[in-house]
Design a protein around this motif. Structure first.
Motif, short mmCIF file in Angstrom:
data_model
loop_
_atom_site.label_atom_id
_atom_site.label_comp_id
_atom_site.label_asym_id
_atom_site.label_seq_id
_atom_site.Cartn_x
_atom_site.Cartn_y
_atom_site.Cartn_z
N SER A 75 0.82 -1.21 0.00
CA SER A 75 0.00 0.00 0.00
C SER A 75 0.85 1.27 0.00
CB SER A 75 -0.93 0.00 1.22
OG SER A 75 -1.84 -1.06 1.15
N PHE A 76 1.84 1.32 0.90
CA PHE A 76 2.59 2.56 1.07
C PHE A 76 3.78 2.70 0.14
CE2 PHE A 76 0.53 2.57 5.35
CZ PHE A 76 -0.16 3.77 5.19
N THR A 77 4.42 1.58 -0.22
CA THR A 77 5.61 1.70 -1.06
C THR A 77 5.31 1.62 -2.54
OG1 THR A 77 6.12 -0.66 -1.07
CG2 THR A 77 7.00 0.65 0.76
N TYR A 109 0.35 3.67 -3.14
CA TYR A 109 0.23 5.10 -2.82
C TYR A 109 1.20 5.92 -3.66
CZ TYR A 109 -0.54 9.32 -0.09
OH TYR A 109 -0.86 10.62 0.30
N GLN A 110 2.42 5.43 -3.81
CA GLN A 110 3.42 6.16 -4.59
C GLN A 110 3.03 6.23 -6.07
OE1 GLN A 110 5.83 7.90 -3.13
NE2 GLN A 110 5.01 7.13 -1.19
N ALA A 135 -5.01 1.33 -1.96
CA ALA A 135 -4.06 1.46 -0.85
C ALA A 135 -4.80 1.68 0.46
CB ALA A 135 -3.10 2.63 -1.12
N VAL A 149 -4.81 -0.93 3.73
CA VAL A 149 -4.36 -0.49 5.05
C VAL A 149 -5.46 -0.71 6.09
CG1 VAL A 149 -3.72 1.53 6.42
CG2 VAL A 149 -2.63 1.14 4.21
#
Length: 280
Positions: free
Chosen positions: A57-59, A62-63, A234, A238
């Motif tokens: 999700s974050f790496t 989202y990016q 994402a 999460v």
């Protein structure tokens, strides 16, 4: 490039996306090596699932959303839209939770739950809630795989060798996602067949993404749409990790088992991301 060669590229692109998507089933095969009612294994694997989803999700998601939306709307508006898409995904899952509540009445849990003993504590968890966790995970992975199918198709159309490399990397990437789906389904239903089938079917959205790219690429699919989808997925992942997977992992085992699984999940996805970068 003549029509015959274009046709061959299209067939290769669809086939590669199919193979990459169905690799979630390889992860689902992990349930074949498990014994039922092992709370320590379940605790680690649920933490592992959470680590996979949080890291992705974050790496990545989202990016990718930030990159696409900033390219279309500029740095300020793009960042705002990314945040809105992310929290839209979280809000969507919160509303879904309201419509699919967990069975919190004690007699309901005792009737449908499985009791695990760990030390002096008894952990009772409704099977329906654990099954719901598996369903939500499968839904998130299915949505996540759809744009991956588009990426696989576009890569193969650009260059067959590049397409093979990208599809192989995605396939490696999808194996732990299959584990993330199959574990809660298996422990909720006791059926290894159902757990495997759920993980296998979630990968079918990948060739569907490739087919969608074939039919509508350049018409509806855009960086803007990609960005919103990535941001929302994402947020969904999460939310599932924090609200479902990690609490379940801690409930079944010691906190350190949950953290161990979380870190292992992140490590596996980090390694697969390095492979993707190397192949690209």
């Amino acid at each position: 490039m003549d029509h015959a060669m274009i046709g061959n590229h299209v067939l290769l692109a669809i086939a590669l996306s199919m193979l990459a998507g169905l690799s979630t089933g390889i992860g689902g095969l992990a349930v074949l090596f498990l014994k039922k009612t092992n709370p320590a294994v379940l605790s680690v694997m649920l933490g592992f699932s959470a680590g996979i989803m949080v890291y992705v999700s974050f790496t990545e998601l989202y990016q990718e959303a930030l990159s696409n939306l900033c390219a279309v709307h500029g740095p300020t508006a793009g960042r705002i839209l990314t945040v809105l898409a992310f929290f839209f995904g979280i809000t969507l899952m919160a509303f879904i939770n309201e419509f699919i509540p967990e069975p919190n009445r004690p007699h309901s849990v005792q009737k449908t739950g499985t009791v695990f003993r760990h030390g002096a504590g008894n952990f009772v968890r409704g099977k329906s809630r654990l099954l719901r966790t598996g369903i939500f995970t499968a839904l998130a992975v299915t949505i996540h795989n759809f744009p991956e199918g588009i990426a696989s198709y576009a890569s193969a159309m650009k260059s067959p060798l590049f397409g093979i490399s990208v599809a192989l990397a995605i396939a490696i990437h999808n194996i732990p996602e299959g584990i993330a789906i199959s574990m809660p389904v298996y422990y909720a239903t006791g059926s290894k067949a159902k757990a495997f089938i759920w993980s296998l079917l979630s990968g079918l959205s990948e060739p569907l993404g490739a087919i969608a790219a074939l039919l509508v690429l350049g018409r509806f699919i855009s960086d803007n749409v990609f960005g919103i989808i990535f941001g929302a997925v994402a947020g969904i992942m999460v939310y599932i990790s924090i609200d479902e997977l990690l609490p379940a992992s801690r409930e079944y085992g010691k906190p350190r088992l949950s953290i161990l699984g979380l870190m292992l999940g992140m490590a596996v996805m980090a390694i697969s991301a390095i492979i993707i970068f190397y192949k690209a």
